[in-house]
Design a protein around this motif. Structure first.
Motif, PDB file in Angstrom:
ATOM      1  N   TYR A  83      -4.062   2.966 -28.921  1.00  0.00           N
ATOM      2  CA  TYR A  83      -4.039   4.253 -29.601  1.00  0.00           C
ATOM      3  C   TYR A  83      -3.168   5.247 -28.840  1.00  0.00           C
ATOM      4  O   TYR A  83      -3.217   5.322 -27.607  1.00  0.00           O
ATOM      5  CB  TYR A  83      -5.447   4.839 -29.685  1.00  0.00           C
ATOM      6  N   ALA A 132      -2.465   9.298 -28.266  1.00  0.00           N
ATOM      7  CA  ALA A 132      -3.247  10.521 -28.334  1.00  0.00           C
ATOM      8  C   ALA A 132      -2.422  11.704 -27.833  1.00  0.00           C
ATOM      9  O   ALA A 132      -1.496  11.518 -27.030  1.00  0.00           O
ATOM     10  CB  ALA A 132      -4.515  10.390 -27.501  1.00  0.00           C
ATOM     11  N   TRP A 158      -5.358  11.902 -32.505  1.00  0.00           N
ATOM     12  CA  TRP A 158      -5.305  10.454 -32.303  1.00  0.00           C
ATOM     13  C   TRP A 158      -4.579   9.787 -33.469  1.00  0.00           C
ATOM     14  O   TRP A 158      -4.684  10.232 -34.616  1.00  0.00           O
ATOM     15  CB  TRP A 158      -6.718   9.880 -32.215  1.00  0.00           C
TER      16      TRP A 158
END
Length: 124
Positions: A95, A97, A114
């Motif tokens: 991910y 962010a 995110w």
């Protein structure tokens, strides 16, 4: 506000390489600290790396230090994660962010924005 979209995940053999990309929307991308996190099945999401707004400071988790490299291109609103010498334990959803902070940090709760994640699988 910023929207994040990751890409570049896939299946790779142990010892191989992948480059993840994260595209950010908005005209103030350079005002955001950027981070990469990952989450393996059944595990907590963990910090991988972060990069400062001007790219002059980076920070890595010990587990990826020397193998992964984070970079960003503020002109293109992009952040990248170059992953080399991949191991099976690197398998996870990765991910991107972002947060409007003046300093980089590893605490996932502090990141306000995110992406949806991209799957990385390291297997022979």
């Amino acid at each position: 506000q910023v929207q994040l979209v990751e890409s570049g995940g896939g299946l790779v053999q142990p010892g191989g390489s992948l480059r993840l990309s994260c595209a950010a929307s908005g005209r103030t991308f350079s005002n955001y600290v950027m981070g990469w996190f990952r989450q393996a099945p059944g595990k907590e999401r963990e910090f991988v790396t972060a990069i400062s707004r001007s790219a002059d400071t980076t920070y890595y988790a010990d587990s990826v230090k020397g193998r992964f490299t984070v970079s960003r291109d503020n002109a293109k609103n992009m952040v990248y994660l170059q992953m080399n010498s991949l191991k099976p334990e690197d398998t996870a959803i990765y991910y991107c962010a972002a947060d409007r902070s003046t300093t980089i940090f590893s605490t996932k709760a502090r990141y306000a924005y995110w992406g949806q994640g991209t799957q990385v699988t390291v297997s022979s």
